[in-house]
Write a protein that holds these residues in place. Sequence first.
Motif, mmCIF file in Angstrom:
data_model
loop_
_atom_site.group_PDB
_atom_site.id
_atom_site.type_symbol
_atom_site.label_atom_id
_atom_site.label_comp_id
_atom_site.label_asym_id
_atom_site.label_seq_id
_atom_site.Cartn_x
_atom_site.Cartn_y
_atom_site.Cartn_z
ATOM 1 N N PHE A 115 -1.166 40.993 11.748
ATOM 2 C CA PHE A 115 -1.862 42.285 11.794
ATOM 3 C C PHE A 115 -3.297 42.160 11.307
ATOM 4 C CE2 PHE A 115 2.323 44.218 12.287
ATOM 5 C CZ PHE A 115 2.022 45.170 13.243
ATOM 6 N N TRP A 116 -3.555 41.277 10.378
ATOM 7 C CA TRP A 116 -4.912 41.066 9.898
ATOM 8 C C TRP A 116 -5.785 40.513 11.026
ATOM 9 C CZ3 TRP A 116 -5.620 38.781 4.369
ATOM 10 C CH2 TRP A 116 -6.891 39.055 3.909
ATOM 11 N N ILE A 117 -5.287 39.508 11.728
ATOM 12 C CA ILE A 117 -6.046 38.914 12.837
ATOM 13 C C ILE A 117 -6.211 39.911 13.969
ATOM 14 C CG2 ILE A 117 -5.969 37.129 14.622
ATOM 15 C CD1 ILE A 117 -4.716 35.286 12.456
ATOM 16 N N ILE A 118 -5.145 40.636 14.297
ATOM 17 C CA ILE A 118 -5.238 41.652 15.358
ATOM 18 C C ILE A 118 -6.291 42.688 15.002
ATOM 19 C CG2 ILE A 118 -4.016 43.601 16.409
ATOM 20 C CD1 ILE A 118 -1.500 41.823 16.417
ATOM 21 N N GLY A 119 -6.321 43.122 13.745
ATOM 22 C CA GLY A 119 -7.311 44.108 13.314
ATOM 23 C C GLY A 119 -8.737 43.606 13.471
ATOM 24 N N ILE A 120 -8.966 42.360 13.094
ATOM 25 C CA ILE A 120 -10.318 41.796 13.196
ATOM 26 C C ILE A 120 -10.725 41.621 14.652
ATOM 27 C CG2 ILE A 120 -11.726 39.756 12.707
ATOM 28 C CD1 ILE A 120 -9.992 39.411 10.157
ATOM 29 N N VAL A 121 -9.832 41.044 15.452
ATOM 30 C CA VAL A 121 -10.151 40.790 16.865
ATOM 31 C C VAL A 121 -10.335 42.104 17.618
ATOM 32 C CG1 VAL A 121 -9.217 39.852 19.020
ATOM 33 C CG2 VAL A 121 -9.057 38.523 16.915
ATOM 34 N N ASP A 122 -9.485 43.085 17.338
ATOM 35 C CA ASP A 122 -9.582 44.352 18.068
ATOM 36 C C ASP A 122 -10.850 45.116 17.715
ATOM 37 O OD1 ASP A 122 -8.312 46.197 19.969
ATOM 38 O OD2 ASP A 122 -8.313 47.554 18.239
ATOM 39 N N ILE A 123 -11.242 45.136 16.446
ATOM 40 C CA ILE A 123 -12.477 45.864 16.107
ATOM 41 C C ILE A 123 -13.687 45.126 16.675
ATOM 42 C CG2 ILE A 123 -12.864 44.867 13.832
ATOM 43 C CD1 ILE A 123 -13.555 48.462 14.999
#
Length: 110
Positions: A95-103
């Motif tokens: 979820f941390w990586i998804i949050g960074i990549v998505d923003i």
Amino acid sequence: MKKSLKAVLISAFIYPGVGHFLFKQYVTGTIIMVGFTVPLWLLITEMFTKTEQVIINIQRGDIPLTIDAISDAILMSSGASMQTLNMYSYALLTFWIIGIVDIYRVSSKR
């Protein structure tokens, strides 16, 4: 500082999903925040449970005060297995990586 860089840094270093709020992506930000918070809460709860059991056993004198004995006691204590704790850790990282990549994706579109 550019708004896009600020959003990525906030999601990377403050809390995943918070950077989405700068771009008014409230639903996505909330989903990422909840997705990160649930495994974090489960991981911390299990760690406290295991630690509390070991402390009680140390106080009763069942476990000697050596690093090896305490480490073995933590691994053998009841509660979630190490595999479950690893699963929570992988969910956090995901979820941390998804949050960074998505923003980053959202901010680069604007």
